[in-house]
Design a protein around this motif. Structure first.
Motif, PDB file in Angstrom:
ATOM      1  N   ILE A 241       0.844  -1.184   0.000  1.00 60.20           N
ATOM      2  CA  ILE A 241       0.000   0.000   0.000  1.00 60.20           C
ATOM      3  C   ILE A 241       0.887   1.244   0.000  1.00 60.20           C
ATOM      4  CG2 ILE A 241      -1.838   1.263   1.186  1.00 60.20           C
ATOM      5  CD1 ILE A 241      -2.613  -1.333   2.592  1.00 60.20           C
ATOM      6  N   PHE A 242       0.568   2.186  -0.887  1.00 57.47           N
ATOM      7  CA  PHE A 242       1.258   3.473  -0.872  1.00 57.47           C
ATOM      8  C   PHE A 242       0.240   4.560  -1.182  1.00 57.47           C
ATOM      9  CE2 PHE A 242       3.839   7.036  -2.011  1.00 57.47           C
ATOM     10  CZ  PHE A 242       4.971   6.903  -1.209  1.00 57.47           C
ATOM     11  N   VAL A 243       0.154   5.521  -0.263  1.00 55.85           N
ATOM     12  CA  VAL A 243      -0.841   6.587  -0.386  1.00 55.85           C
ATOM     13  C   VAL A 243      -0.129   7.941  -0.464  1.00 55.85           C
ATOM     14  CG1 VAL A 243      -3.017   7.478   0.507  1.00 55.85           C
ATOM     15  CG2 VAL A 243      -2.258   5.182   1.175  1.00 55.85           C
ATOM     16  N   VAL A 255       5.764   3.558  -7.192  1.00 61.10           N
ATOM     17  CA  VAL A 255       6.235   2.699  -8.282  1.00 61.10           C
ATOM     18  C   VAL A 255       7.639   3.085  -8.712  1.00 61.10           C
ATOM     19  CG1 VAL A 255       5.777   1.889 -10.622  1.00 61.10           C
ATOM     20  CG2 VAL A 255       3.878   2.286  -9.060  1.00 61.10           C
ATOM     21  N   LYS A 256       7.884   4.381  -8.870  1.00 53.97           N
ATOM     22  CA  LYS A 256       9.202   4.859  -9.285  1.00 53.97           C
ATOM     23  C   LYS A 256      10.134   5.102  -8.098  1.00 53.97           C
ATOM     24  CE  LYS A 256       8.398   4.884 -13.688  1.00 53.97           C
ATOM     25  NZ  LYS A 256       9.099   3.902 -14.565  1.00 53.97           N
ATOM     26  N   GLY A 257       9.612   4.947  -6.896  1.00 56.45           N
ATOM     27  CA  GLY A 257      10.400   5.199  -5.700  1.00 56.45           C
ATOM     28  C   GLY A 257      10.964   3.939  -5.088  1.00 56.45           C
ATOM     29  N   ASP A 258      11.219   4.004  -3.786  1.00 53.48           N
ATOM     30  CA  ASP A 258      11.916   2.915  -3.103  1.00 53.48           C
ATOM     31  C   ASP A 258      11.123   1.616  -3.094  1.00 53.48           C
ATOM     32  OD1 ASP A 258      14.312   4.382  -2.140  1.00 53.48           O
ATOM     33  OD2 ASP A 258      12.793   5.584  -1.124  1.00 53.48           O
ATOM     34  N   LEU A 259       9.790   1.691  -3.020  1.00 55.72           N
ATOM     35  CA  LEU A 259       8.961   0.489  -3.051  1.00 55.72           C
ATOM     36  C   LEU A 259       9.137  -0.243  -4.376  1.00 55.72           C
ATOM     37  CD1 LEU A 259       6.673  -1.471  -2.355  1.00 55.72           C
ATOM     38  CD2 LEU A 259       5.037   0.360  -2.828  1.00 55.72           C
ATOM     39  N   GLY A 260       8.982   0.476  -5.480  1.00 56.59           N
ATOM     40  CA  GLY A 260       9.117  -0.149  -6.794  1.00 56.59           C
ATOM     41  C   GLY A 260      10.507  -0.676  -7.054  1.00 56.59           C
ATOM     42  N   LYS A 261      11.514   0.078  -6.611  1.00 55.48           N
ATOM     43  CA  LYS A 261      12.893  -0.363  -6.828  1.00 55.48           C
ATOM     44  C   LYS A 261      13.174  -1.658  -6.082  1.00 55.48           C
ATOM     45  CE  LYS A 261      14.748   4.300  -7.537  1.00 55.48           C
ATOM     46  NZ  LYS A 261      15.591   5.385  -6.963  1.00 55.48           N
ATOM     47  N   PHE A 262      12.702  -1.745  -4.825  1.00 55.35           N
ATOM     48  CA  PHE A 262      12.919  -2.965  -4.062  1.00 55.35           C
ATOM     49  C   PHE A 262      12.230  -4.149  -4.727  1.00 55.35           C
ATOM     50  CE2 PHE A 262      11.734  -6.094  -0.892  1.00 55.35           C
ATOM     51  CZ  PHE A 262      12.938  -6.317  -0.240  1.00 55.35           C
ATOM     52  N   GLN A 263      11.013  -3.931  -5.189  1.00 51.55           N
ATOM     53  CA  GLN A 263      10.285  -5.015  -5.849  1.00 51.55           C
ATOM     54  C   GLN A 263      11.012  -5.496  -7.097  1.00 51.55           C
ATOM     55  OE1 GLN A 263       7.277  -6.612  -5.283  1.00 51.55           O
ATOM     56  NE2 GLN A 263       6.753  -5.619  -3.352  1.00 51.55           N
ATOM     57  N   LEU A 302      -2.359  -1.521  -3.579  1.00 52.49           N
ATOM     58  CA  LEU A 302      -3.295  -0.434  -3.322  1.00 52.49           C
ATOM     59  C   LEU A 302      -2.465   0.837  -3.319  1.00 52.49           C
ATOM     60  CD1 LEU A 302      -5.346  -2.066  -0.410  1.00 52.49           C
ATOM     61  CD2 LEU A 302      -6.014  -1.886  -2.819  1.00 52.49           C
ATOM     62  N   ILE A 303      -2.534   1.600  -4.394  1.00 50.75           N
ATOM     63  CA  ILE A 303      -1.652   2.744  -4.559  1.00 50.75           C
ATOM     64  C   ILE A 303      -2.401   3.898  -5.199  1.00 50.75           C
ATOM     65  CG2 ILE A 303      -0.774   1.793  -6.738  1.00 50.75           C
ATOM     66  CD1 ILE A 303       1.923   3.131  -6.063  1.00 50.75           C
ATOM     67  N   GLY A 304      -2.199   5.099  -4.648  1.00 51.73           N
ATOM     68  CA  GLY A 304      -2.859   6.269  -5.209  1.00 51.73           C
ATOM     69  C   GLY A 304      -3.240   7.257  -4.129  1.00 51.73           C
ATOM     70  N   SER A 305      -4.184   8.124  -4.465  1.00 59.21           N
ATOM     71  CA  SER A 305      -4.723   9.078  -3.502  1.00 59.21           C
ATOM     72  C   SER A 305      -5.561   8.330  -2.467  1.00 59.21           C
ATOM     73  CB  SER A 305      -5.593  10.099  -4.225  1.00 59.21           C
ATOM     74  OG  SER A 305      -6.764   9.466  -4.723  1.00 59.21           O
ATOM     75  N   TRP A 340       7.272   8.151   3.084  1.00 58.82           N
ATOM     76  CA  TRP A 340       6.698   6.974   3.741  1.00 58.82           C
ATOM     77  C   TRP A 340       5.858   7.363   4.958  1.00 58.82           C
ATOM     78  CZ3 TRP A 340       5.871   2.462   1.788  1.00 58.82           C
ATOM     79  CH2 TRP A 340       5.430   1.430   2.615  1.00 58.82           C
ATOM     80  N   GLU A 341       6.355   8.329   5.732  1.00 53.25           N
ATOM     81  CA  GLU A 341       5.580   8.782   6.883  1.00 53.25           C
ATOM     82  C   GLU A 341       4.241   9.362   6.423  1.00 53.25           C
ATOM     83  OE1 GLU A 341       5.943  11.668  10.829  1.00 53.25           O
ATOM     84  OE2 GLU A 341       7.336  11.938   9.152  1.00 53.25           O
ATOM     85  N   LYS A 342       4.257  10.106   5.317  1.00 52.92           N
ATOM     86  CA  LYS A 342       3.017  10.679   4.789  1.00 52.92           C
ATOM     87  C   LYS A 342       2.063   9.575   4.347  1.00 52.92           C
ATOM     88  CE  LYS A 342       0.591  14.292   3.276  1.00 52.92           C
ATOM     89  NZ  LYS A 342       1.130  15.132   2.197  1.00 52.92           N
ATOM     90  N   SER A 343       2.591   8.549   3.698  1.00 48.99           N
ATOM     91  CA  SER A 343       1.753   7.442   3.253  1.00 48.99           C
ATOM     92  C   SER A 343       1.106   6.734   4.434  1.00 48.99           C
ATOM     93  CB  SER A 343       2.581   6.441   2.434  1.00 48.99           C
ATOM     94  OG  SER A 343       1.808   5.316   2.067  1.00 48.99           O
ATOM     95  N   MET A 344       1.888   6.451   5.471  1.00 50.26           N
ATOM     96  CA  MET A 344       1.333   5.788   6.652  1.00 50.26           C
ATOM     97  C   MET A 344       0.241   6.644   7.300  1.00 50.26           C
ATOM     98  SD  MET A 344       4.668   4.050   8.537  1.00 50.26           S
ATOM     99  CE  MET A 344       3.629   3.345   9.838  1.00 50.26           C
ATOM    100  N   GLY A 345       0.464   7.946   7.348  1.00 49.70           N
ATOM    101  CA  GLY A 345      -0.516   8.832   7.966  1.00 49.70           C
ATOM    102  C   GLY A 345      -1.795   8.950   7.160  1.00 49.70           C
ATOM    103  N   LEU A 346      -1.675   9.091   5.841  1.00 50.79           N
ATOM    104  CA  LEU A 346      -2.868   9.178   5.002  1.00 50.79           C
ATOM    105  C   LEU A 346      -3.674   7.886   5.063  1.00 50.79           C
ATOM    106  CD1 LEU A 346      -1.420  10.981   1.836  1.00 50.79           C
ATOM    107  CD2 LEU A 346      -3.076  11.926   3.470  1.00 50.79           C
ATOM    108  N   LEU A 347      -2.983   6.754   5.105  1.00 49.26           N
ATOM    109  CA  LEU A 347      -3.674   5.475   5.205  1.00 49.26           C
ATOM    110  C   LEU A 347      -4.477   5.396   6.507  1.00 49.26           C
ATOM    111  CD1 LEU A 347      -4.253   2.600   4.203  1.00 49.26           C
ATOM    112  CD2 LEU A 347      -2.063   1.889   5.208  1.00 49.26           C
TER     113      LEU A 347
END
Length: 363
Positions: A241-243, A255-263, A302-305, A340-347
């Motif tokens: 999940i990335f928000v 996708v273009k960031g650290d999550l996508g690169k690790f995958q 699950l990725i997006g706004s 990442w902190e922003k994504s966790m908070g928005l989620l």
């Protein structure tokens, strides 16, 4: 629906172990502050991208930096531990946690770990050892009378008092023990059948809809053997999940960031080596070469706004028939922590409040 965190923990190869651990602890702190209900931390001995061979040590530190979140190994690899030693360590940690401990168990699926411990994972030895170890651990926790257990792999004694001072004295704080979780990947899943049979937490790992939607059938099959009635509220499903504020930002930072690169550089590479990409496909006619981070973002993540992620989570929930806890996978964003902190908070604040009153049907 509850929100939790599942940490492999994922880190790029070469990350300093101390630096990696500090990031993992920071994620757990954020999760605690944001109201995440639980966090699970993986255990492997040879996976360079999951550099945590002792999740209980990380949990012990996290307990001093949090106040509410429940913490558990996800999972202790039972064939790699003597059951009497692990039973004692986990029971002791349960006291240190004051009841915030969870107990995840697994058989291990990493060939490097198998080789290091001289185990036949492919031939089923680790599954046998897991079942035997778990039986011993539960007996040590719940049987207060002296006993001797002679198994195929271990002989363990629940000793009588010796010289007045030596006796079994470490039992879990939680009665009769911390909640136990087991994870499943394939379908049908023998481990999820075990969850259904024993009343453990069934945990589905992050795979494609076509596989995970059938996992509840494995839970039901195991429960039927034991005459149990499982509750979908107990079912945990891990998801990437990335928000972000917008879909475009989520794509750029995810996708273009650290999550996508690790995958792309690690996890999906290994899935390809092991023939596991089939578990991620929405259509088995899709060639393995097309199953990359962009494909997974479109079909599995699950990725997006907040609106986009909420819609995707609702659709996923309906497709699998309902579940109780979504576990967001954690990733190494040491170089971009704000994203990442922003994504966790928005989620936690923008997505999950729409699901708090959602409760699945029992079956």
């Amino acid at each position: 629906m509850e929100l939790g965190l599942f940490m492999m923990p994922a880190h790029p190869e070469g990350r300093d172990p101390y630096e990696a651990a500090q990031w993992d602890l920071q994620m757990i702190e954020w999760a605690d502050e944001l109201g995440y209900s639980e966090a699970w931390i993986g255990e492997h001995f040879t996976a360079t991208f999951e550099p945590c061979p002792a999740p209980d040590l990380l949990i012990a530190q996290a307990l001093t930096r949090t106040s509410q979140i429940k913490l558990g190994a996800g999972a202790h690899l039972l064939p790699m531990h003597h059951p009497a030693e692990l039973a004692s360590r986990v029971a002791y940690l349960d006291h240190l946690s004051q009841g915030r401990l969870l107990f995840g168990v697994g058989a291990s699926s990493v060939p490097g770990d198998w080789s290091m411990f001289d185990l036949d994972g492919a031939g089923g030895q680790t599954r046998e050892m897991t079942a035997e170890s778990l039986e011993i651990i539960l007996k040590l926790w719940t049987d207060k009378e002296p006993f001797e257990y002679k198994g195929k792999y271990w002989t363990v004694r629940g000793i009588e008092t010796m010289y007045e001072k030596y006796k079994r004295h470490i039992y879990p704080l939680q009665d009769p023990h911390p909640r136990i979780g087991v994870s499943g990947f394939s379908s049908p899943s023998p481990t999820l059948e075990l969850a259904g049979e024993r009343g453990f937490i069934p945990m589905s790992l992050n795979i494609g809809l076509n596989y995970v939607k059938d996992h509840w059938g494995s839970v039901l099959a195991g429960a039927k053997r034991a005459g149990r009635t499982p509750d979908r509220k107990d079912w945990h499903i891990a998801k990437d999940i990335f928000v972000a504020e917008t879909d475009e930002e989520a794509y750029e930072y995810g996708v273009k960031g650290d999550l996508g690169k690790f995958q792309d550089e690690c996890l999906l590479y290994l899935y390809g080596e092991f023939g596991f990409k089939k578990f991620l496909k929405h259509d088995q006619n899709v060639p393995d070469s097309e199953v990359d981070a962009e494909y997974c973002a479109k079909h599995n993540w699950l990725i997006g706004s907040p609106d986009t992620v909420a819609e995707g989570l609702a659709n996923f929930y309906d497709a699998v028939g309902g579940f109780g806890t979504v576990l967001a996978l954690g990733y190494d964003y040491i170089d971009n922590p704000d994203h990442w902190e922003k994504s966790m908070g928005l989620l936690a604040h923008e997505v999950m409040p729409r699901f708090h009153k959602l409760r699945p049907e029992a079956l």
